[in-house]
Write a protein that holds these residues in place. Structure first.
Motif, PDB file in Angstrom:
ATOM      1  N   UNK A  70       0.827  -1.218   0.000  1.00 47.98           N
ATOM      2  CA  UNK A  70       0.000   0.000   0.000  1.00 47.98           C
ATOM      3  C   UNK A  70       0.866   1.276   0.000  1.00 47.98           C
ATOM      4  N   UNK A  71       0.627   2.209  -0.919  1.00 46.00           N
ATOM      5  CA  UNK A  71       1.417   3.448  -0.902  1.00 46.00           C
ATOM      6  C   UNK A  71       0.878   4.482   0.094  1.00 46.00           C
ATOM      7  N   UNK A  72       1.777   5.379   0.523  1.00 47.08           N
ATOM      8  CA  UNK A  72       1.345   6.515   1.353  1.00 47.08           C
ATOM      9  C   UNK A  72       0.898   7.662   0.459  1.00 47.08           C
ATOM     10  N   UNK A  73       1.465   7.683  -0.763  1.00 46.23           N
ATOM     11  CA  UNK A  73       1.198   8.806  -1.661  1.00 46.23           C
ATOM     12  C   UNK A  73       0.909   8.303  -3.061  1.00 46.23           C
ATOM     13  N   UNK A  74      -0.150   8.830  -3.646  1.00 46.98           N
ATOM     14  CA  UNK A  74      -0.481   8.505  -5.031  1.00 46.98           C
ATOM     15  C   UNK A  74      -0.928   9.805  -5.694  1.00 46.98           C
ATOM     16  N   UNK A  75      -0.091  10.283  -6.619  1.00 49.15           N
ATOM     17  CA  UNK A  75      -0.397  11.541  -7.304  1.00 49.15           C
ATOM     18  C   UNK A  75      -0.586  11.267  -8.792  1.00 49.15           C
ATOM     19  N   UNK A  76      -1.586  11.835  -9.345  1.00 47.35           N
ATOM     20  CA  UNK A  76      -1.735  11.832 -10.799  1.00 47.35           C
ATOM     21  C   UNK A  76      -1.244  13.197 -11.282  1.00 47.35           C
ATOM     22  N   UNK A  77      -0.157  13.188 -12.043  1.00 50.40           N
ATOM     23  CA  UNK A  77       0.443  14.448 -12.471  1.00 50.40           C
ATOM     24  C   UNK A  77      -0.383  15.088 -13.589  1.00 50.40           C
ATOM     25  N   UNK A  78      -0.022  16.356 -13.892  1.00 48.90           N
ATOM     26  CA  UNK A  78      -0.803  17.122 -14.872  1.00 48.90           C
ATOM     27  C   UNK A  78      -0.818  16.427 -16.232  1.00 48.90           C
ATOM     28  N   UNK A  79       0.256  15.719 -16.566  1.00 49.31           N
ATOM     29  CA  UNK A  79       0.291  15.043 -17.874  1.00 49.31           C
ATOM     30  C   UNK A  79      -0.358  13.655 -17.834  1.00 49.31           C
ATOM     31  N   UNK A  80      -0.933  13.302 -16.709  1.00 46.22           N
ATOM     32  CA  UNK A  80      -1.623  12.018 -16.611  1.00 46.22           C
ATOM     33  C   UNK A  80      -0.767  10.912 -16.018  1.00 46.22           C
ATOM     34  N   UNK A  81       0.518  11.127 -15.863  1.00 43.70           N
ATOM     35  CA  UNK A  81       1.383  10.091 -15.298  1.00 43.70           C
ATOM     36  C   UNK A  81       1.023   9.860 -13.825  1.00 43.70           C
ATOM     37  N   UNK A  82       0.773   8.595 -13.438  1.00 40.31           N
ATOM     38  CA  UNK A  82       0.308   8.359 -12.070  1.00 40.31           C
ATOM     39  C   UNK A  82       1.423   8.013 -11.073  1.00 40.31           C
ATOM     40  N   UNK A  83       2.677   8.138 -11.455  1.00 43.06           N
ATOM     41  CA  UNK A  83       3.755   7.677 -10.566  1.00 43.06           C
ATOM     42  C   UNK A  83       4.516   8.851  -9.959  1.00 43.06           C
ATOM     43  N   UNK A 143      -2.610  18.921 -10.139  1.00 42.81           N
ATOM     44  CA  UNK A 143      -2.402  17.477 -10.045  1.00 42.81           C
ATOM     45  C   UNK A 143      -3.535  16.934  -9.173  1.00 42.81           C
ATOM     46  N   UNK A 144      -3.752  15.620  -9.218  1.00 40.83           N
ATOM     47  CA  UNK A 144      -4.788  15.032  -8.372  1.00 40.83           C
ATOM     48  C   UNK A 144      -4.140  14.101  -7.361  1.00 40.83           C
ATOM     49  N   UNK A 145      -4.496  14.331  -6.093  1.00 44.94           N
ATOM     50  CA  UNK A 145      -3.993  13.454  -5.034  1.00 44.94           C
ATOM     51  C   UNK A 145      -5.018  12.349  -4.806  1.00 44.94           C
ATOM     52  N   UNK A 146      -4.576  11.114  -4.970  1.00 44.93           N
ATOM     53  CA  UNK A 146      -5.486   9.989  -4.703  1.00 44.93           C
ATOM     54  C   UNK A 146      -5.242   9.418  -3.308  1.00 44.93           C
ATOM     55  N   UNK A 147      -4.004   9.299  -2.907  1.00 46.54           N
ATOM     56  CA  UNK A 147      -3.656   8.888  -1.541  1.00 46.54           C
ATOM     57  C   UNK A 147      -2.718   9.942  -0.990  1.00 46.54           C
ATOM     58  N   UNK A 148      -2.954  10.361   0.231  1.00 46.56           N
ATOM     59  CA  UNK A 148      -2.119  11.421   0.812  1.00 46.56           C
ATOM     60  C   UNK A 148      -2.051  11.211   2.321  1.00 46.56           C
ATOM     61  N   UNK A 149      -1.298  10.209   2.714  1.00 46.75           N
ATOM     62  CA  UNK A 149      -1.206   9.840   4.130  1.00 46.75           C
ATOM     63  C   UNK A 149      -0.486  10.919   4.923  1.00 46.75           C
ATOM     64  N   UNK A 150      -0.761  10.915   6.218  1.00 53.60           N
ATOM     65  CA  UNK A 150      -0.023  11.803   7.119  1.00 53.60           C
ATOM     66  C   UNK A 150       1.330  11.205   7.438  1.00 53.60           C
TER      67      UNK A 150
END
Ligand code: DGJ
Length: 706
Positions: A70-83, A143-150
């Motif tokens: 499980x990741x702590x952080x999942x960002x979808x960048x402006x160009x669509x790259x999800x890593x 960008x879109x944050x999908x997972x953003x743990x503390x």
């Protein structure tokens, strides 16, 4: 080899230690430039040993790279790259404004201008660490944050035992323990406003085997967020545990605009090597000193009219109850639900919520008259509000349906006949702030608020957020904080009780604004022994309101008062429900409570005998200088001819002499120990015979140095 590298077993160039008096948390930078957490456990005092630590798990696991869990952080960048791949940039240690030692790790993705800061505040004396993350979008577009743990913590032990605290209305915080093995265990909520109705946002995690109150290694953690939270306990194939804490990402993808920063809530934890009792005391001390509103100040005893009248009252009845408050000797009268609404008077929970004007037929002289009456009688006046909510049968709903969270094309759903206002909307924030502000402006004598919140968010849709619906769970909470901050700024000394249909919403972010909370609508003293015990895992006695009511008439008034005296004492009862000798007992018990308050509310709590163990319960509080203690002992359901064991006290000085006196007596024989003197050593190794075989019996013992 590839697998090991991916899990962090790379050579460590630099090591950084975050430490408290007894705990070390060590990070290192791998050859690949990423940050790893290499250790969390008892303090390592030899810096030269750190280089021998085996490589740990990446400090803030990101989605899209090579880790399998499980990741702590999942960002979808402006160009669509999800890593995202985070590389260590810098680390800074400083002293925070509250005195904590603060460490900030700055990490950056070298392909995308996204920066993540991991922030740890270490409170050395209490062994408490407060962690959160900040995500900065340096891209030119959103960008879109999908997972953003503390926070992500990793641990390596042979066993993990998780204690969770599940429940429901009037049945809060039932403790159950289970072992964690391979795979994920998730504790979370998606209830929105009354977010922790089924489970509060805290846990105990015993490491290397089960812990007890006095033995074993245990991590106790809690998320300071007044909304949806998620704790993920993820045990991997090497039996390492990754603990991810933060806002629940459920339906909460969050768009972060160019240049914006997303600040996650605090994950607060302590690690004790001497069992759960110490872990709780660490958190209690930390909370009173650093977090709870007016944490080191006084608390008022009170008489509340809710269970005494429910919605059925008028001025005369309320003034009569004020006389009861005076007769008992409490500090304040608290007017509960039912005082407002004119087009739709709040005569039941079906209508009126939202219309915060006094009901003319019930209170023709308004709240001002009640304040005056209270002042004349020499007591304070407090009032109940539930400003985040609305009944569909209300003028507010008729005027402002666009302020209500609801799906426009579906049937409305009512929880306790009400709906939740859309606090993401600044106009609604003004309205909610205005409820308190208007009352305080009209009646500056108001000395206390009880702030209730009876409904979860259902049929989730914000008319205000339009195409950003997945922001609502987060923006609701942020809107609430904006309101609470305004109230605290304008009325900094105003005490407030946090209530949510009982204990449906309690956390350490809300408690920056509230002096206390209502743990449960269940005031049966036997049930309260369990509920107060559960909440004490994380929250100090000072924050737990405990009222004497008519629930469980089999329990004597003494038993009920003794249970409530373990927290912030109040009454929800009419003097006419009590006989003369019971009233006399209450008067004496309140005077004794006032005398013992500094020990009960500000002392260190030791849970001596758990109600979960069977037939008895005992808790004690000890003053920080060990000169004064109060012990509470309860026979809940003893067996016939049970073999009774003495209760061993804790937290005293073994070399001092203590006098033991039984207080709050109501008839019967005194305990054998009453009036005797013992050494602290004796009290802690041999103990006192405080239990008996009669159901629903209780004793309160004062222990003082000579
Ligand atoms: C729920 C609370 O928990 C009670 O104490 C009481 O204030 C009621 N709401 C009033 O509606």
């Amino acid at each position: 080899m590839v697998l090991l590298c991916s899990l962090g077993a790379t050579a460590q160039r630099q090591q950084f230690t975050i430490e408290t008096q007894h705990v070390s948390l060590v990070f290192g930078v791998g050859d690949n430039g990423r940050l790893y957490q290499n250790y969390l456990g008892p303090r390592l005092s030899h810096a030269s040993d750190l280089e021998h630590l085996p490589g740990g798990i990446e400090a803030f696991l990101t989605h899209g790279m090579e880790d399998y869990f499980e990741p702590a952080l999942h960002i979808q960048h402006a160009d669509g790259n999800p890593s995202t791949e985070l590389k260590y940039v810098s680390h800074e240690t400083s002293t925070a404004s509250d005195g904590a030692s603060q460490t900030v790790f700055t990490l950056r993705d070298d392909k995308y201008p996204v920066t993540v800061r991991l922030i740890f505040k270490a409170y050395a004396d209490q062994d408490v660490i407060v962690a959160h993350s900040e995500i900065v979008n340096g891209e030119k577009r959103a960008v879109t944050l999908h997972n953003y743990a503390s926070c992500l913590l990793s641990l390596s032990r042979n066993q993990y035992w998780l204690t969770e605290f599940s429940g429901d209305w009037a049945n809060e915080v039932n403790m159950s323990e289970s072992e964690l093995n391979f795979g994920k265990k998730v504790l979370d909520t998606k209830l929105g406003s009354r977010a922790s109705m089924f489970m509060p946002s805290f846990f105990q995690l015993s490491l290397g085997g089960k812990s007890t109150e006095t033995t074993g290694e245990v991590l106790v953690g809690t998320l300071a967020w007044t909304g949806n939270y998620r704790f993920t306990f993820d045990v991997d194939q090497n039996h390492r545990l990754r603990l991810i804490s933060g806002i629940n990402p459920y339906f909460s993808a969050y768009e972060l605009k160019a240049g914006e920063t997303f600040v996650t809530p605090d994950f607060i934890f302590t690690l004790s090597m001497q069992g759960r009792g110490l872990a709780s005391r660490n958190l209690h001390r930390w909370a009173r000193h650093y977090r709870l509103k007016n944490g080191e100040g006084n608390r008022m005893t009170l008489l509340n009219n809710w269970e005494a009248t429910f919605f059925d009252f008028d001025e005369q009845k309320l003034v009569g109850l004020m006389d009861d408050a005076v007769r008992l000797g409490v500090d304040m009268f608290l007017l509960d639900d039912g005082w407002f609404g004119n087009k739709y008077p709040r005569s039941s929970d079906h209508q009126g919520l939202g219309d915060w004007q006094e009901t003319a037929s019930k209170l023709p002289h308004k709240v001002g008259y009640l304040c005056e009456q209270a002042a004349k009688k020499g007591i304070k006046f407090g009032i109940w509000i539930e400003p985040e909510m609305v009944n569909p049968k209300s003028e507010l709903y008729e005027k402002h349906k666009d302020w209500v969270i609801h799906l426009p094309n579906r049937d409305e759903y009512y929880f306790r006949n009400q709906m939740v206002l859309d606090l993401s909307n600044p106009q609604v924030q003004d309205h909610v702030f205005g409820v308190v502000d208007r009352l305080m402006t009209d009646y500056p004598q108001i000395a206390f608020f009880k702030w209730d919140c009876n409904s979860p968010i259902t049929n989730i849709f914000s008319p205000y957020l339009k195409d950003k619906q997945t922001h609502l769970y987060v923006d609701y909470v942020r809107g609430l904080y904006k309101v609470l901050e305004r109230i605290r700024t304008k009325y900094p000394d105003l005490p407030m009780m946090l209530c949510s249909g009982g204990g449906g919403r309690i956390d350490y972010e809300a408690l920056r604004y509230f002096t206390e909370f209502w743990p449960s609508d269940n005031t049966d003293p036997v049930e309260r022994l369990y509920i107060q015990y559960g909440f004490s895992s994380v929250y100090p006695a000072k924050a737990q309101c405990a009222h004497v009511t008519t629930w469980n008439k089999q329990a004597s008034i003494k038993f009920r008062v003794d249970v409530a005296s373990m927290g912030k004492l109040g009454f929800d009862i009419k003097c006419s429900d009590l006989k003369d000798d019971e009233i006399k007992f209450c008067q004496q018990a309140i005077a004794t409570y006032n005398r013992l308050k500094p020990v009960i509310l500000d002392g260190d709590m030791y849970r001596l005998v758990s109600p979960y163990e069977g037939n008895h319960a005992s808790t004690m509080m000890v003053s920080p200088d060990q000169s004064h203690a109060v012990v509470f002992a309860f026979d809940i359901n003893p067996r016939y001819r049970e073999n009774l064991l003495p209760v061993r006290l804790q937290g005293l000085d073994p070399n001092r002499q203590y006098r033991v006196t039984e207080v709050n007596r109501m008839g019967g024989w005194p305990l054998g120990c009453d009036g005797k003197t013992y050494s602290g050593e004796y009290l802690m190794t041999v103990g006192l015979n405080l239990f008996g075989t009669t159901r629903l019996t209780s004793h309160v013992i004062e222990v003082t140095t000579l």
